[in-house]
Design a protein around this motif. Structure first.
Motif, mmCIF file in Angstrom:
data_model
loop_
_atom_site.group_PDB
_atom_site.id
_atom_site.type_symbol
_atom_site.label_atom_id
_atom_site.label_comp_id
_atom_site.label_asym_id
_atom_site.label_seq_id
_atom_site.Cartn_x
_atom_site.Cartn_y
_atom_site.Cartn_z
ATOM 1 N N GLY A 52 -1.271 1.626 62.929
ATOM 2 C CA GLY A 52 -1.673 2.202 61.655
ATOM 3 C C GLY A 52 -2.468 1.174 60.867
ATOM 4 N N TYR A 75 5.341 13.468 74.534
ATOM 5 C CA TYR A 75 4.458 13.032 75.613
ATOM 6 C C TYR A 75 4.901 11.726 76.257
ATOM 7 N N GLU A 105 8.163 0.634 61.489
ATOM 8 C CA GLU A 105 7.135 0.626 62.546
ATOM 9 C C GLU A 105 5.737 0.370 61.968
ATOM 10 N N ILE A 106 5.043 -0.585 62.590
ATOM 11 C CA ILE A 106 3.636 -0.804 62.241
ATOM 12 C C ILE A 106 2.742 -0.275 63.360
ATOM 13 N N GLN A 119 -5.901 5.284 62.014
ATOM 14 C CA GLN A 119 -5.251 4.698 63.185
ATOM 15 C C GLN A 119 -6.258 3.858 63.971
ATOM 16 N N PHE A 131 -4.469 8.906 56.645
ATOM 17 C CA PHE A 131 -4.407 7.488 56.991
ATOM 18 C C PHE A 131 -5.353 7.220 58.155
ATOM 19 N N GLU A 175 -3.509 12.719 65.185
ATOM 20 C CA GLU A 175 -3.655 11.437 65.884
ATOM 21 C C GLU A 175 -5.088 11.402 66.413
ATOM 22 N N GLU A 208 2.942 15.161 55.710
ATOM 23 C CA GLU A 208 4.288 14.583 55.615
ATOM 24 C C GLU A 208 5.113 15.318 54.561
ATOM 25 N N ILE A 260 1.400 2.923 50.652
ATOM 26 C CA ILE A 260 0.570 3.388 51.778
ATOM 27 C C ILE A 260 1.316 3.362 53.102
ATOM 28 N N PHE A 261 2.636 3.175 53.038
ATOM 29 C CA PHE A 261 3.378 3.147 54.303
ATOM 30 C C PHE A 261 3.411 4.535 54.942
HETATM 31 N N1 GAP Z 1 -1.113 8.627 69.106
HETATM 32 C C1 GAP Z 1 0.220 8.211 68.925
HETATM 33 C C2 GAP Z 1 0.670 8.286 67.556
HETATM 34 O O1 GAP Z 1 0.010 8.835 66.710
HETATM 35 P P1 GAP Z 1 2.625 7.583 65.986
HETATM 36 O O2 GAP Z 1 3.759 6.622 66.221
HETATM 37 O O3 GAP Z 1 2.960 8.926 65.468
HETATM 38 O O4 GAP Z 1 1.861 7.678 67.368
HETATM 39 C C3 GAP Z 1 0.974 5.682 65.343
HETATM 40 O O5 GAP Z 1 1.568 6.914 65.014
HETATM 41 C C4 GAP Z 1 0.885 4.795 64.130
HETATM 42 O O6 GAP Z 1 0.211 5.494 63.074
HETATM 43 C C5 GAP Z 1 2.237 4.397 63.533
HETATM 44 O O7 GAP Z 1 2.782 3.277 64.190
HETATM 45 C C6 GAP Z 1 1.873 4.102 62.103
HETATM 46 O O8 GAP Z 1 1.395 2.778 61.992
HETATM 47 C C7 GAP Z 1 0.727 5.061 61.827
HETATM 48 N N2 GAP Z 1 1.215 6.233 61.061
HETATM 49 C C8 GAP Z 1 1.810 7.333 61.536
HETATM 50 N N3 GAP Z 1 2.098 8.194 60.545
HETATM 51 C C9 GAP Z 1 1.682 7.625 59.402
HETATM 52 C C10 GAP Z 1 1.692 8.017 58.031
HETATM 53 N N4 GAP Z 1 2.169 9.187 57.628
HETATM 54 N N5 GAP Z 1 1.178 7.166 57.116
HETATM 55 C C11 GAP Z 1 0.655 5.964 57.500
HETATM 56 N N6 GAP Z 1 0.611 5.555 58.782
HETATM 57 C C12 GAP Z 1 1.114 6.359 59.727
#
Ligand code: GAP
Length: 466
Positions: free
Chosen positions: A320, A244, A261-262, A194, A192, A145, A179, A186-187
């Protein structure tokens, strides 16, 4: 009508150069994608709109671009080393691995066997070696993150800007997660981007700010082109919260794969600043944090009334970029049957998001005067560097319009024989396929108004006569 199938969007993305599978030339690398010529423009437009709304248009924000590689202690004290895990199962029959909560009906997705191992934790952080010596200590994690880069710079930002509560730090950057089962284009990918805000507030004011940020962020996604009908809130139950978080509201978008989730908006309390202050203390590093007149060496800020040091609470809207790009594409994708019976694929992106703002098209490709005029019009429109404009002479004019309908280009400017005598051109609107004839000198302002969403619905007068 937004796309009902992810396959249609994936196919358009590859065909038109929005996105390509990562490392395709060498058989691919699962969970990675490369943004092509149109994709990079769309992605940059989305990021720019976020930066503008959250940094330039507010008085309470600062920007940051922290390093991806950080001291591994950051991830120890943030809790990620211990808790940033997904549960994983193995299929004993075909040896594949799955994220436990992605296994439907207790059966392996690949071979259908129910002979699966018990779930066990798998840490999602990538490790990489730092420096030439490959021992157990000389490694770093690729950040999962961007947020921690903000927390560890909190004090430097406060000291260098003089900020006081409430205020926020915004950052856009890459994040990496190993993952277990990347999927859905790309979901869910392993690399990726942020767009994250850490918004620092007084303890006790956190819940009010949390509600406000949820409203703000929802409105912003609508402003870039997502329909309110395709967005909804999910209040994450206590047993699903990240380590957290005191409370998280997820913004869910209705992708063709379902509601997902977006963006997550978390109340991270004082967890992170508290954890890093503790880390400083335990490691005896307080002396290395530059003291200032107001604070102790901890990650604190003066209370606005008492001036006593306080560890602020944090509200974190974390979006994301890639999921945002995917949502924009799904929302904009349309297939429409024309009176002629032909099906046209059109990306109804908001003009501000469109990769190319205008294509300049010659009525005849082999008429030198027309071609020269086209190029001059393009140069003139690009003079401020505000919009990407292209010269388009592939195929006949009908084909050029179709190409740009698929690319989401809102306007096609056609130079014809009349242009040569009266310096006017036609501008064709992507969505209505209507057009207007204007002096070349007025085109720039017309496009600017279109991109800003300021043109009236009937701005394009004449029916399409292709
Ligand atoms: N700092 C908080 C955090 O990272 P998270 O819900 O794990 O929270 C935030 O991630 C955003 O990052 C998600 O809502 C999503 O849009 C994006 N995201 C997380 N993992 C992803 C992945 N493997 N591929 C694409 N986008 C991802």
């Amino acid at each position: 009508m937004p796309a009902t199938s992810l396959d249609a969007v994936v196919s358009l993305c590859k065909r038109r150069g929005f996105l390509f599978p990562g490392s395709d030339l060498y058989g691919g690398l699962q969970g990675t994608y490369d943004y092509g010529p149109l994709g990079v423009e769309l992605k940059n437009n989305l990021k720019r709109a976020w930066w503008r709304a959250n940094v330039y248009e507010r008085d309470d924000m600062e920007g940051l671009d922290a390093a991806i590689l950080m001291n591994k202690l950051v991830w120890r004290y943030s809790g990620h080393e211990e808790t940033f895990v997904d549960l994983m199962v193995d299929c004993r029959a075909c040896k594949s691995r799955w994220r436990a909560d992605h296994v439907a009906g207790g059966k392996c997705e690949r071979c259908g066997s129910a002979d699966l191992t018990e779930p066990r934790p798998f840490n999602l952080m990538f490790r990489t070696q730092v420096g030439p010596v490959a021992d157990e200590e000389s490694f770093a994690y690729l950040r999962p993150e961007t947020a921690q880069g903000i927390f560890i710079n909190f004090k430097s930002v406060v000291d260098s800007t003089g900020r006081r509560l409430p205020f926020g730090i915004a950052q856009i950057g890459k994040a990496f997660r190993n993952e277990i089962t990347p999927r859905n284009f790309i979901f869910r990918v392993r690399e990726f981007e942020q767009m994250e805000i850490e918004y620092f507030v007084l303890p006790g004011e956190d819940e009010r700010w949390h509600t406000r940020w949820v409203e703000d962020r929802l409105a912003w996604w609508v402003s870039v082109g997502l329909s309110p009908d395709n967005l909804r809130l999910y209040h994450v139950p206590a047993d699903e919260l990240a380590h957290y978080s005191k409370a998280t509201v997820d913004l869910m978008y209705k992708y063709p794969i379902g509601w997902e989730e977006i963006e997550g908006i978390a109340n991270r309390t004082d967890f992170d600043l508290g954890a890093h202050s503790r880390g400083q203390g335990e490691l005896g590093l307080h002396a290395r944090v530059a003291p200032n007149e107001h604070s102790t060496a901890k990650l604190t800020i003066p209370h606005p009334d008492t001036q006593k040091p306080v560890v602020p609470f944090v509200i974190e809207p974390s979006a994301g970029v890639d999921r945002g790009v995917l949502a924009l594409l799904c929302e904009a994708y349309d297939e429409e049957t024309l009176p002629s019976g032909e099906t046209r694929t059109v990306l109804r992106l908001k003009p501000a998001m469109a990769p190319i703002k205008a294509a300049v098209v010659p009525l005849k490709r082999n008429a030198p005067e027309i071609v020269e005029t086209c190029k001059a019009v393009k140069r003139d429109l690009q003079r401020t560097g505000e919009m990407r404009v292209v010269y388009e002479d592939t195929g006949n004019i009908g084909k050029a319009y179709r190409r740009h309908d698929e690319a989401g280009t809102p306007y096609c400017i056609t130079v014809d024989f009349q242009t040569l005598s009266d310096d006017t051109v036609t501008i064709r609107d992507r969505d209505s396929m209507r057009q207007i004839r204007l002096p070349i000198s007025e085109v720039y302002d017309y496009l600017r108004r279109g991109i800003a969403g300021q043109l009236a619905e009937d701005a394009f007068e004449e029916p399409w006569t292709e």
